[in-house]
Scaffold this active site. Structure first.
Site, PDB file in Angstrom:
ATOM      1  CB  ALA A  77      -0.947  -0.003   1.203  1.00  0.00           C
ATOM      2  N   GLY A  81       1.254   1.027  -5.049  1.00  0.00           N
ATOM      3  CA  GLY A  81       0.133   0.154  -4.777  1.00  0.00           C
ATOM      4  C   GLY A  81      -1.181   0.899  -4.643  1.00  0.00           C
ATOM      5  CG  ASP A 101       1.336  -2.224   3.526  1.00  0.00           C
ATOM      6  OD1 ASP A 101       1.884  -1.831   2.473  1.00  0.00           O
ATOM      7  OD2 ASP A 101       1.911  -2.229   4.634  1.00  0.00           O
ATOM      8  CG  ASN A 188      12.464  -2.047  -9.561  1.00  0.00           C
ATOM      9  OD1 ASN A 188      12.383  -2.606 -10.649  1.00  0.00           O
ATOM     10  ND2 ASN A 188      12.111  -0.784  -9.376  1.00  0.00           N
ATOM     11  NE  ARG A 219       9.538   5.944 -16.027  1.00  0.00           N
ATOM     12  CZ  ARG A 219      10.025   5.261 -14.999  1.00  0.00           C
ATOM     13  NH1 ARG A 219      10.927   4.299 -15.209  1.00  0.00           N
ATOM     14  NH2 ARG A 219       9.626   5.522 -13.774  1.00  0.00           N
ATOM     15  CG  HIS A 243      12.310  -2.053 -15.255  1.00  0.00           C
ATOM     16  ND1 HIS A 243      11.918  -0.988 -16.023  1.00  0.00           N
ATOM     17  CD2 HIS A 243      11.992  -1.723 -13.968  1.00  0.00           C
ATOM     18  CE1 HIS A 243      11.384  -0.056 -15.252  1.00  0.00           C
ATOM     19  NE2 HIS A 243      11.434  -0.469 -13.997  1.00  0.00           N
TER      20      HIS A 243
END
Length: 377
Positions: A77, A81, A101, A188, A219, A243
């Site tokens: 959260a 999120g 969460d 990530n 992007r 990525h």
């Protein structure tokens, strides 16, 4: 799905939450909701009788016959999120969006705050927050954003150890409580965490993917539009590979309108745009000073989920497990994927230039090496 197709525009004279109607007599019944005075600071807590979950019961959208079904769950959260949960709710494609969460009250508070905007934003998808994935059982989609965010000076790979523990635990709970879900990883380092989620859940590869290419392509398109003096939605491009530093943006496939992008922008400008796209996440982190990007990532993952929920068959760049396309196999890497109700329907092969194909294969090899360094699940 356009917002107009899901809900009608507000009519003249309507309140922000719809027409004003009343079925009560002029005198206040004894079981009426508490007076607004009770909501002052320090006033009693709202009773169970008027909580959103109790008042609504089954989603009234079903009674109206609207095309809304299923449950989407967002784990984590934080900014990404919470914004993802809002984007999914505003699309009005699900019965319910659940925010999860581990911090007590955080997901529940945010979910209630988001629900308070439902009349203004004209959606009926319920929002609910919890600390336990078991309370979001039988989800159709689970978006994993949980994990530590990058700070200035950190690379995505600096987060590997701490986020692997989090994603591993979340993935195990998804396996237990939502065994038929489609999983979309945002945490990530994206490529490694997507592999870990697939390995831990044991789900078929088409039901586990990572969000990266949609964000990176968006992007690039936004930045290229500035350089070309065009609208961002006039630019078409895909982002493949990793990525991160091994991101591949095949300029042979990029267009502005119907025209090849190489006819509109010179080589030096395009090289600078590709490099800035690779560094865009770090650029945002540095400017913010604390935390990382969340508006664009949330929009990107919502686009993926909605393509599958609506079974559009749309081709979007995503981190998927290669199945032989582009000469790659057995590795999660960014590729163009056709998304549908079952997840990844197929990997679409684009006619890449030889140098672009080689870059893609090198990116896959680097990802494979990093995955090999992960501790066994």
């Amino acid at each position: 799905m356009s917002s107009e197709s899901a809900t009608s525009r507000r009519r003249a004279g309507d309140s922000v939450c719809g027409p004003v109607t009343s079925s009560h007599p002029s005198s206040t019944p004894t079981d009426a909701p508490p007076s607004g005075a009770l909501y002052r600071r320090g006033a009693p807590v709202v009773t169970e009788r008027v909580r959103v979950e109790r008042v609504l019961g089954p989603n009234p959208a079903r009674r109206r016959g609207e095309n809304r079904t299923g449950r989407a769950t967002v784990v984590g959260a934080g900014h990404v999120g919470a914004t993802t949960a809002l984007r999914l709710a505003e699309a009005d494609a699900f019965d319910e969006v659940v925010l999860v969460d581990v911090v007590p009250g955080l997901a529940a508070g945010l979910a209630l705050d988001l629900w308070h905007s439902s009349g203004l934003r004209r959606f009926a998808t319920r929002l609910r927050g919890t600390t336990d994935l078991a309370e979001a059982a039988d989800s159709d989609f689970v978006v994993v954003t949980a994990g530590r965010a990058r700070q200035p000076g950190m690379s995505r790979t600096d987060l590997t150890a701490v986020n692997a523990a989090i994603v591993g635990d979340v993935s195990e709970n998804i396996r237990l409580h939502s065994p038929d879900a489609i999983v979309i990883v945002v945490t990530n380092p994206l490529d490694e965490m997507t592999h870990l989620a697939w390995q831990t859940t044991g789900f078929p590869a088409p039901r586990v993917m990572g969000m990266a290419g949609v964000l990176d392509a968006a992007r690039f398109c936004a930045l290229a539009a500035l350089a070309a003096g065009e609208r961002p939605d006039a630019v078409q491009a895909v982002a493949l590979g990793s990525h991160g530093d091994e991101m591949v943006i095949p300029l042979s496939q990029a267009r502005i309108g119907a025209e090849a992008i190489t006819r509109r922008l010179d080589v030096a400008t395009l090289a600078a745009l590709v490099d800035r796209t690779r560094q865009s996440g770090a650029e945002v982190v540095k400017l913010l000073g604390k935390g990382s990007a969340y508006f664009a990532p949330a929009a990107a993952v919502a686009a993926m989920v909605l393509a599958m929920a609506n079974d559009t068959g749309e081709v979007l760049p995503a981190c998927v497990r290669a199945d032989g396309a582009y000469g790659l196999d057995g590795v999660y890497v960014g590729l163009p994927a056709r998304l549908g109700a079952a997840g990844v329907v197929e990997v679409v092969e684009l006619p890449l230039a030889p140098a672009e194909l080689e870059e893609l294969r090198q990116a896959a090899q680097r990802i494979r090496e990093r995955v090999g360094e992960l501790a066994p699940a």
